[in-house]
Design a protein around this motif. Sequence first.
Motif, short mmCIF file in Angstrom:
data_model
loop_
_atom_site.label_atom_id
_atom_site.label_comp_id
_atom_site.label_asym_id
_atom_site.label_seq_id
_atom_site.Cartn_x
_atom_site.Cartn_y
_atom_site.Cartn_z
N ASN A 14 -28.05 40.60 21.23
CA ASN A 14 -27.33 40.28 21.65
C ASN A 14 -27.22 41.76 22.62
OD1 ASN A 14 -24.86 41.62 20.93
ND2 ASN A 14 -24.05 39.78 20.81
N LEU A 15 -26.84 42.27 23.92
CA LEU A 15 -26.58 44.20 23.97
C LEU A 15 -25.92 45.51 23.11
CD1 LEU A 15 -27.31 43.59 28.04
CD2 LEU A 15 -28.98 44.37 26.28
N HIS A 16 -24.96 44.11 23.21
CA HIS A 16 -23.25 44.59 22.26
C HIS A 16 -24.27 45.42 20.68
CE1 HIS A 16 -20.24 43.41 24.50
NE2 HIS A 16 -20.55 42.24 24.57
N TRP A 17 -25.06 43.93 20.31
CA TRP A 17 -24.92 45.30 19.11
C TRP A 17 -26.79 46.25 19.21
CZ3 TRP A 17 -25.17 44.45 14.37
CH2 TRP A 17 -24.59 43.08 13.82
N VAL A 18 -27.59 45.98 20.68
CA VAL A 18 -27.95 47.55 20.52
C VAL A 18 -27.11 48.68 20.73
CG1 VAL A 18 -30.38 48.64 22.52
CG2 VAL A 18 -29.98 45.46 21.81
N PHE A 19 -26.03 48.38 22.09
CA PHE A 19 -25.31 49.93 22.23
C PHE A 19 -24.87 49.75 21.27
CE2 PHE A 19 -25.11 48.07 26.44
CZ PHE A 19 -25.41 49.47 27.31
N ASP A 20 -24.17 49.18 19.98
CA ASP A 20 -23.72 49.34 18.97
C ASP A 20 -24.09 50.55 17.92
OD1 ASP A 20 -21.42 48.61 20.26
OD2 ASP A 20 -20.94 46.56 19.18
N LEU A 21 -25.33 49.42 17.66
CA LEU A 21 -26.45 50.28 16.93
C LEU A 21 -27.16 51.71 17.39
CD1 LEU A 21 -27.78 46.92 15.22
CD2 LEU A 21 -26.25 48.79 14.40
N GLU A 22 -27.82 51.48 18.60
CA GLU A 22 -28.25 53.01 19.23
C GLU A 22 -27.19 53.33 20.48
OE1 GLU A 22 -32.13 51.14 19.88
OE2 GLU A 22 -32.75 50.23 18.47
N GLY A 23 -25.98 53.42 20.63
CA GLY A 23 -25.52 53.72 22.08
C GLY A 23 -26.79 53.57 22.93
N MET A 24 -26.04 54.36 23.84
CA MET A 24 -26.40 54.10 25.55
C MET A 24 -28.05 55.16 25.74
SD MET A 24 -26.41 52.96 28.48
CE MET A 24 -24.36 53.29 28.92
N GLY A 25 -28.49 55.98 24.68
CA GLY A 25 -29.34 56.22 24.46
C GLY A 25 -30.52 55.60 24.18
N GLY A 26 -30.41 54.85 23.17
CA GLY A 26 -31.51 54.33 22.82
C GLY A 26 -31.66 52.45 23.36
N TYR A 27 -30.15 52.05 24.20
CA TYR A 27 -30.24 51.46 25.16
C TYR A 27 -31.66 51.89 26.34
CZ TYR A 27 -29.45 48.10 29.11
OH TYR A 27 -29.77 47.61 29.83
N ARG A 28 -30.52 53.13 26.95
CA ARG A 28 -31.82 53.48 28.51
C ARG A 28 -33.22 53.78 28.20
NH1 ARG A 28 -29.11 51.46 31.53
NH2 ARG A 28 -27.12 53.10 31.85
N GLN A 29 -33.73 53.66 26.50
CA GLN A 29 -35.03 53.92 26.46
C GLN A 29 -35.64 51.92 26.48
OE1 GLN A 29 -37.27 56.41 24.97
NE2 GLN A 29 -38.85 55.12 25.69
N ARG A 30 -35.31 51.28 25.94
CA ARG A 30 -35.77 50.04 25.41
C ARG A 30 -36.08 49.30 26.99
NH1 ARG A 30 -35.96 47.78 20.34
NH2 ARG A 30 -34.70 48.96 18.78
N GLU A 31 -35.45 49.45 27.93
CA GLU A 31 -35.00 50.05 29.15
C GLU A 31 -35.50 49.86 29.73
OE1 GLU A 31 -31.52 49.44 31.97
OE2 GLU A 31 -31.81 50.76 32.02
N LEU A 32 -36.29 51.24 29.33
CA LEU A 32 -37.52 51.76 30.25
C LEU A 32 -38.83 51.49 29.77
CD1 LEU A 32 -38.85 54.64 32.20
CD2 LEU A 32 -38.37 55.93 29.80
N ASN A 33 -39.38 51.19 29.13
CA ASN A 33 -39.62 50.87 28.01
C ASN A 33 -40.27 49.00 28.46
OD1 ASN A 33 -40.25 52.84 26.23
ND2 ASN A 33 -39.39 51.72 24.61
N VAL A 34 -39.56 48.24 28.51
CA VAL A 34 -39.22 46.36 29.16
C VAL A 34 -39.94 46.83 30.95
CG1 VAL A 34 -38.34 44.86 30.13
CG2 VAL A 34 -37.72 45.84 27.75
N ILE A 35 -39.24 48.34 31.33
CA ILE A 35 -39.41 48.50 33.23
C ILE A 35 -41.01 48.84 33.08
CG2 ILE A 35 -39.06 49.27 34.67
CD1 ILE A 35 -35.90 48.66 33.93
N ASP A 36 -41.17 49.40 32.08
CA ASP A 36 -42.78 50.37 31.94
C ASP A 36 -43.64 49.01 32.13
OD1 ASP A 36 -44.67 51.85 32.50
OD2 ASP A 36 -44.55 52.28 30.69
N ASP A 37 -42.84 48.32 30.88
CA ASP A 37 -43.98 47.11 30.49
C ASP A 37 -44.50 45.46 32.11
OD1 ASP A 37 -44.88 48.16 27.98
OD2 ASP A 37 -43.58 46.34 27.13
N LEU A 38 -43.16 45.62 31.87
CA LEU A 38 -42.88 44.73 33.48
C LEU A 38 -43.60 45.03 34.41
CD1 LEU A 38 -39.87 42.70 32.05
CD2 LEU A 38 -42.07 41.89 31.11
#
Length: 173
Positions: free
Chosen positions: A47-71
């Motif tokens: 879940n997103l809590h894990w992503v934020f806890d492990l990777e912080g906002m920067g990691g989450y934003r990079q994942r978000e960018l990748n998903v938006i780019d793909d979709l």
Amino acid sequence: MKKAKNKLFLIGPMGAGKTSVGRSLAKQLKFDFYDTDEQIEKKTGVNLHWVFDLEGMGGYRQRELNVIDDLSSLSNIVLSTGGGCVETKGVRDILSERGIVIYMEVSLETQLARLKRDKRRPVLQGENPQEVLIKLWEEREPFYEDIADYTVVTDHRSVRDVCSDILNWLKHI
């Protein structure tokens, strides 16, 4: 440049109704529906809590960018984005260039009412959610306005009414 009418990107703050409206719009248009947060959870398996806890906002934003780019490269889609995706310039560029951006505007009062019991959103788990929402609005509102092709207010409105407004607007562009 004429924008592709078969790619609709919903932006706006949390609690604006992007996911609910997006699902309904996609069904009516016979498009596929995607939600960026759901896709991030699906890809990571957590879940997103894990992503934020492990990777912080920067990691989450990079994942978000990748998903938006793909979709956003797909056709016949409605994509519901996370409220903060517009903070990333690359995301703003992708959304603006690849489809129609619909800003779902909502008042602070409606946001608070819709989100008061929401435990899934990490940024609202602090002591003063209202203060957080005001700060986020101040930071993000200019970006929403800047890239929106169409703005629809969702306060005190049903999903059906908001979808109707969007579909009527789409007929005339």
